[in-house]
Design a protein around this motif. Structure first.
Motif, short mmCIF file in Angstrom:
data_model
loop_
_atom_site.label_atom_id
_atom_site.label_comp_id
_atom_site.label_asym_id
_atom_site.label_seq_id
_atom_site.Cartn_x
_atom_site.Cartn_y
_atom_site.Cartn_z
N ALA A 55 -24.65 26.56 -3.74
CA ALA A 55 -23.88 26.62 -2.29
C ALA A 55 -23.22 28.04 -2.97
CB ALA A 55 -23.88 25.81 -2.47
N HIS A 56 -22.26 28.21 -2.08
CA HIS A 56 -21.10 28.84 -1.93
C HIS A 56 -20.59 28.13 -2.94
CE1 HIS A 56 -17.65 31.32 -0.10
NE2 HIS A 56 -18.46 32.35 -0.29
N LYS A 57 -19.23 29.04 -3.43
CA LYS A 57 -18.16 28.53 -4.38
C LYS A 57 -17.31 27.03 -3.40
CE LYS A 57 -15.50 32.11 -3.98
NZ LYS A 57 -14.43 32.90 -4.89
N ASP A 58 -17.11 27.70 -2.46
CA ASP A 58 -15.54 26.98 -1.34
C ASP A 58 -17.13 26.39 -1.03
OD1 ASP A 58 -14.25 29.48 -1.95
OD2 ASP A 58 -14.93 30.28 0.05
N ASP A 59 -17.87 25.90 -0.81
CA ASP A 59 -18.78 24.01 -0.49
C ASP A 59 -18.89 23.61 -1.54
OD1 ASP A 59 -19.45 25.66 2.15
OD2 ASP A 59 -21.22 26.26 1.61
N LEU A 60 -18.87 23.97 -2.68
CA LEU A 60 -19.09 23.33 -4.25
C LEU A 60 -18.20 21.70 -3.82
CD1 LEU A 60 -18.53 24.97 -7.43
CD2 LEU A 60 -20.45 24.25 -5.38
N GLY A 61 -16.95 21.58 -3.71
CA GLY A 61 -16.18 20.72 -3.08
C GLY A 61 -16.56 19.69 -2.41
N LYS A 62 -17.12 20.45 -1.12
CA LYS A 62 -17.22 19.33 -0.89
C LYS A 62 -18.81 18.90 -0.98
CE LYS A 62 -16.07 22.00 3.67
NZ LYS A 62 -15.75 23.25 4.68
N LEU A 63 -19.76 19.50 -1.36
CA LEU A 63 -21.02 18.69 -1.98
C LEU A 63 -20.68 17.79 -3.06
CD1 LEU A 63 -23.33 21.67 -1.76
CD2 LEU A 63 -23.88 20.07 -0.88
N ILE A 64 -19.49 17.55 -4.05
CA ILE A 64 -19.25 16.52 -4.69
C ILE A 64 -18.36 15.77 -4.18
CG2 ILE A 64 -17.89 16.36 -6.87
CD1 ILE A 64 -18.36 19.88 -7.62
N GLY A 65 -17.12 16.23 -3.42
CA GLY A 65 -17.03 15.41 -2.64
C GLY A 65 -15.52 14.22 -3.72
N LYS A 66 -14.74 13.45 -2.61
CA LYS A 66 -13.64 12.77 -3.96
C LYS A 66 -13.44 11.84 -4.64
CE LYS A 66 -8.93 12.26 -2.85
NZ LYS A 66 -8.10 11.35 -1.09
N SER A 67 -13.65 12.37 -6.06
CA SER A 67 -14.25 11.26 -7.19
C SER A 67 -15.69 11.05 -6.88
CB SER A 67 -14.00 9.96 -6.71
OG SER A 67 -12.25 9.74 -6.88
N GLY A 68 -16.59 11.92 -7.14
CA GLY A 68 -17.73 12.71 -6.86
C GLY A 68 -18.75 11.27 -5.75
N ASN A 69 -17.85 11.25 -4.67
CA ASN A 69 -18.02 10.01 -4.36
C ASN A 69 -19.83 11.04 -3.37
OD1 ASN A 69 -16.73 7.76 -4.79
ND2 ASN A 69 -15.83 7.99 -2.92
N MET A 70 -19.63 11.64 -2.69
CA MET A 70 -21.01 12.57 -1.83
C MET A 70 -22.05 12.74 -2.74
SD MET A 70 -21.59 13.08 1.02
CE MET A 70 -20.10 13.42 1.81
N ILE A 71 -21.92 13.34 -3.90
CA ILE A 71 -22.93 13.59 -4.95
C ILE A 71 -23.26 12.39 -5.56
CG2 ILE A 71 -21.48 13.51 -7.47
CD1 ILE A 71 -24.65 16.58 -5.99
N ASN A 72 -22.60 11.28 -5.57
CA ASN A 72 -22.84 10.28 -6.09
C ASN A 72 -24.07 9.66 -4.65
OD1 ASN A 72 -22.19 10.34 -7.90
ND2 ASN A 72 -20.32 9.31 -8.03
N ALA A 73 -23.52 9.67 -3.72
CA ALA A 73 -24.29 9.05 -2.44
C ALA A 73 -25.80 10.08 -2.47
CB ALA A 73 -23.95 9.25 -1.43
N ILE A 74 -25.46 11.84 -2.47
CA ILE A 74 -26.70 11.63 -2.55
C ILE A 74 -27.55 11.45 -3.69
CG2 ILE A 74 -28.02 13.63 -2.38
CD1 ILE A 74 -25.12 15.18 -1.24
N LYS A 75 -27.18 11.09 -4.77
CA LYS A 75 -28.28 10.83 -5.39
C LYS A 75 -28.74 9.56 -5.55
CE LYS A 75 -25.31 13.08 -9.72
NZ LYS A 75 -24.30 13.16 -10.76
N THR A 76 -27.90 8.55 -5.02
CA THR A 76 -28.38 6.95 -4.60
C THR A 76 -29.44 6.98 -3.86
OG1 THR A 76 -26.09 5.96 -5.29
CG2 THR A 76 -27.72 5.05 -3.74
#
Length: 81
Positions: free
Chosen positions: A38-59
Motif C-alpha cells: 500500500a501507499h506509505k500514507d495508508d500503512l497506519g490506516k491498515l495497521i490501526g491503533k495498537s494493531g487493532n485493524m490488522i488483527n481484525a483482518i488476521k482473525t
C-alpha cells in the motif's frame, strides 16, 4: 478467495485504493504468506491503533483455515517507488 477478500476489504480502508495490491506466497501445503502493498500514507490506516485493524483482518482470514486447512501470515508493506 482469501486474497480477493483481503484486497477488497483493504481498499475500503485506505485513501489510495488504486495503489493497493495483494500477493500470496505459498510456503508449503499448510502455510501461506499474504502481503499487502500500500501507499506509505495508508500503512497506519491498515495497521490501526495498537494493531487493532490488522488483527481484525488476521482473525477473519484465519477463519478460512477451517475450510482449506491453510494457515496465513499477514504482512503490510509500503510500495517501493
Amino acid at each position: 478467495m482469501i486474497t480477493q477478500f483481503v484486497k477488497e476489504y483493504a481498499q475500503l480502508i485506505v485513501a489510495y485504493p488504486e495503489q493497493l495490491s495483494v500477493e500470496i506466497q505459498s510456503i508449503d501445503e499448510t502455510y501461506s504468506q499474504i502481503t499487502i502493498y500500500a501507499h506509505k500514507d495508508d500503512l497506519g490506516k491498515l495497521i490501526g491503533k495498537s494493531g487493532n485493524m490488522i488483527n481484525a483482518i488476521k482473525t477473519i482470514i484465519n477463519g478460512g483455515k477451517a475450510k482449506d486447512g491453510i494457515s496465513y501470515k499477514l504482512q503490510v508493506e509500503a510500495i517501493k517507488s
